[in-house]
Design a protein around this motif. Sequence first.
Motif, PDB file in Angstrom:
ATOM      1  N   GLY A 133     -15.291 100.536   9.441  1.00 48.78           N
ATOM      2  CA  GLY A 133     -14.891  99.791   8.244  1.00 48.78           C
ATOM      3  C   GLY A 133     -13.820 100.520   7.465  1.00 48.78           C
ATOM      4  O   GLY A 133     -12.838  99.921   7.020  1.00 48.78           O
ATOM      5  N   TYR A 134     -13.975 101.838   7.316  1.00 42.55           N
ATOM      6  CA  TYR A 134     -12.956 102.633   6.622  1.00 42.55           C
ATOM      7  C   TYR A 134     -11.683 102.761   7.460  1.00 42.55           C
ATOM      8  O   TYR A 134     -10.588 102.833   6.927  1.00 42.55           O
ATOM      9  CB  TYR A 134     -13.486 104.034   6.292  1.00 42.55           C
ATOM     10  CG  TYR A 134     -14.429 104.065   5.120  1.00 42.55           C
ATOM     11  CD1 TYR A 134     -14.029 103.639   3.858  1.00 42.55           C
ATOM     12  CD2 TYR A 134     -15.726 104.534   5.262  1.00 42.55           C
ATOM     13  CE1 TYR A 134     -14.892 103.668   2.774  1.00 42.55           C
ATOM     14  CE2 TYR A 134     -16.606 104.569   4.187  1.00 42.55           C
ATOM     15  CZ  TYR A 134     -16.177 104.134   2.947  1.00 42.55           C
ATOM     16  OH  TYR A 134     -17.029 104.169   1.876  1.00 42.55           O
ATOM     17  N   THR A 135     -11.826 102.784   8.769  1.00 43.08           N
ATOM     18  CA  THR A 135     -10.659 102.904   9.646  1.00 43.08           C
ATOM     19  C   THR A 135      -9.765 101.676   9.551  1.00 43.08           C
ATOM     20  O   THR A 135      -8.530 101.794   9.530  1.00 43.08           O
ATOM     21  CB  THR A 135     -11.104 103.096  11.112  1.00 43.08           C
ATOM     22  OG1 THR A 135     -11.861 104.306  11.203  1.00 43.08           O
ATOM     23  CG2 THR A 135      -9.912 103.181  12.045  1.00 43.08           C
ATOM     24  N   PHE A 136     -10.382 100.483   9.485  1.00 47.09           N
ATOM     25  CA  PHE A 136      -9.604  99.247   9.523  1.00 47.09           C
ATOM     26  C   PHE A 136      -9.574  98.491   8.196  1.00 47.09           C
ATOM     27  O   PHE A 136      -8.932  97.447   8.098  1.00 47.09           O
ATOM     28  CB  PHE A 136     -10.140  98.323  10.622  1.00 47.09           C
ATOM     29  CG  PHE A 136     -10.032  98.940  11.979  1.00 47.09           C
ATOM     30  CD1 PHE A 136      -8.800  99.087  12.597  1.00 47.09           C
ATOM     31  CD2 PHE A 136     -11.162  99.404  12.636  1.00 47.09           C
ATOM     32  CE1 PHE A 136      -8.693  99.678  13.844  1.00 47.09           C
ATOM     33  CE2 PHE A 136     -11.064  99.992  13.892  1.00 47.09           C
ATOM     34  CZ  PHE A 136      -9.824 100.124  14.492  1.00 47.09           C
ATOM     35  N   GLY A 137     -10.275  98.993   7.172  1.00 48.05           N
ATOM     36  CA  GLY A 137     -10.277  98.330   5.877  1.00 48.05           C
ATOM     37  C   GLY A 137     -11.062  97.032   5.864  1.00 48.05           C
ATOM     38  O   GLY A 137     -10.725  96.104   5.141  1.00 48.05           O
ATOM     39  N   ARG A 145      -8.961 107.377   6.076  1.00 48.23           N
ATOM     40  CA  ARG A 145      -9.249 108.161   7.287  1.00 48.23           C
ATOM     41  C   ARG A 145     -10.244 109.293   7.022  1.00 48.23           C
ATOM     42  O   ARG A 145     -11.073 109.588   7.862  1.00 48.23           O
ATOM     43  CB  ARG A 145      -7.964 108.734   7.869  1.00 48.23           C
ATOM     44  CG  ARG A 145      -7.115 107.693   8.508  1.00 48.23           C
ATOM     45  CD  ARG A 145      -6.128 108.359   9.470  1.00 48.23           C
ATOM     46  NE  ARG A 145      -5.217 107.381   9.994  1.00 48.23           N
ATOM     47  CZ  ARG A 145      -5.508 106.557  11.008  1.00 48.23           C
ATOM     48  NH1 ARG A 145      -6.671 106.616  11.573  1.00 48.23           N
ATOM     49  NH2 ARG A 145      -4.626 105.684  11.434  1.00 48.23           N
ATOM     50  N   ALA A 146     -10.168 109.903   5.852  1.00 46.84           N
ATOM     51  CA  ALA A 146     -11.080 111.010   5.551  1.00 46.84           C
ATOM     52  C   ALA A 146     -12.528 110.524   5.484  1.00 46.84           C
ATOM     53  O   ALA A 146     -13.435 111.165   6.035  1.00 46.84           O
ATOM     54  CB  ALA A 146     -10.679 111.682   4.237  1.00 46.84           C
ATOM     55  N   LYS A 147     -12.747 109.366   4.837  1.00 44.66           N
ATOM     56  CA  LYS A 147     -14.107 108.820   4.777  1.00 44.66           C
ATOM     57  C   LYS A 147     -14.565 108.362   6.153  1.00 44.66           C
ATOM     58  O   LYS A 147     -15.731 108.542   6.516  1.00 44.66           O
ATOM     59  CB  LYS A 147     -14.176 107.666   3.782  1.00 44.66           C
ATOM     60  CG  LYS A 147     -14.116 108.125   2.339  1.00 44.66           C
ATOM     61  CD  LYS A 147     -14.290 106.961   1.390  1.00 44.66           C
ATOM     62  CE  LYS A 147     -14.302 107.436  -0.052  1.00 44.66           C
ATOM     63  NZ  LYS A 147     -14.525 106.320  -0.981  1.00 44.66           N
ATOM     64  N   ALA A 148     -13.662 107.766   6.914  1.00 43.52           N
ATOM     65  CA  ALA A 148     -14.009 107.338   8.273  1.00 43.52           C
ATOM     66  C   ALA A 148     -14.430 108.546   9.104  1.00 43.52           C
ATOM     67  O   ALA A 148     -15.456 108.522   9.799  1.00 43.52           O
ATOM     68  CB  ALA A 148     -12.833 106.621   8.927  1.00 43.52           C
ATOM     69  N   GLU A 149     -13.645 109.605   9.020  1.00 43.64           N
ATOM     70  CA  GLU A 149     -13.938 110.818   9.777  1.00 43.64           C
ATOM     71  C   GLU A 149     -15.299 111.393   9.379  1.00 43.64           C
ATOM     72  O   GLU A 149     -16.076 111.819  10.238  1.00 43.64           O
ATOM     73  CB  GLU A 149     -12.839 111.842   9.529  1.00 43.64           C
ATOM     74  CG  GLU A 149     -12.977 113.096  10.350  1.00 43.64           C
ATOM     75  CD  GLU A 149     -11.817 114.059  10.138  1.00 43.64           C
ATOM     76  OE1 GLU A 149     -12.076 115.274  10.105  1.00 43.64           O
ATOM     77  OE2 GLU A 149     -10.666 113.600  10.006  1.00 43.64           O
ATOM     78  N   ALA A 150     -15.613 111.364   8.082  1.00 43.34           N
ATOM     79  CA  ALA A 150     -16.902 111.893   7.615  1.00 43.34           C
ATOM     80  C   ALA A 150     -18.063 111.092   8.198  1.00 43.34           C
ATOM     81  O   ALA A 150     -19.094 111.663   8.598  1.00 43.34           O
ATOM     82  CB  ALA A 150     -16.952 111.874   6.086  1.00 43.34           C
ATOM     83  N   SER A 176      -4.807 112.561  12.672  1.00 47.51           N
ATOM     84  CA  SER A 176      -5.568 113.212  11.603  1.00 47.51           C
ATOM     85  C   SER A 176      -4.965 114.537  11.200  1.00 47.51           C
ATOM     86  O   SER A 176      -5.655 115.421  10.717  1.00 47.51           O
ATOM     87  CB  SER A 176      -7.014 113.427  12.058  1.00 47.51           C
ATOM     88  OG  SER A 176      -7.675 112.204  12.115  1.00 47.51           O
ATOM     89  N   GLY A 177      -3.703 114.683  11.403  1.00 45.15           N
ATOM     90  CA  GLY A 177      -3.060 115.923  11.013  1.00 45.15           C
ATOM     91  C   GLY A 177      -3.141 116.997  12.081  1.00 45.15           C
ATOM     92  O   GLY A 177      -2.533 118.049  11.967  1.00 45.15           O
TER      93      GLY A 177
END
Length: 182
Positions: A133-137, A145-150, A176-177
């Motif tokens: 959901g965080y990845t695609f909004g 991306r940071a929340k998705a990664e978490a 992701s850097g």
Amino acid sequence: MRSITVILFTLFTIVAPVFAQTDPASRDAFIAEGDTAYANGNYEMALIVYATSCRYGSATACVRTGDTLEAGVYEDVAGEFAQSLEYYNEACRLNDPIGCARGAVFYDRYQRQCSVDDGTVTDPGACIELGLGYTFGHGGLELNRAKAEAEFKKACTVADPYGCYNLGAPYFEGLSGAPNGG
């Protein structure tokens, strides 16, 4: 009964594109046919009408498809929550506020299910869905991306392969850097 459904499905798949590309009143009438099938207990036909109408751009049909899948009234797809979320997200993409709201309810549920009790993730699948959901909004969640990664990391910590894959894929793609590992 099964042969009648197969005949109706075949006829429907031929006729649906014609109705779907016509004016909104025709689309509404077509969706009403799905509503009638649903009211009469023919959930399979209702699902076919709704899903096809959704595929051709009816946000209302996308919401009804999601509702039918979530309710689990049709035995072959009972309780298909992940699929219903996809239809709610499609309705939201088509600017339907009901689809957006129902998608948001799913993500709220995922947030509660992806909790950490004493350092243990209770439902890694919910963490993955939340991360996506965080990845695609989707579902009113911001692209983050940071929340998705978490969220993916929570699932990966309990050795969920999909969580680990979703955690590692952005690194592999250099998103992701981290340098591209390709």
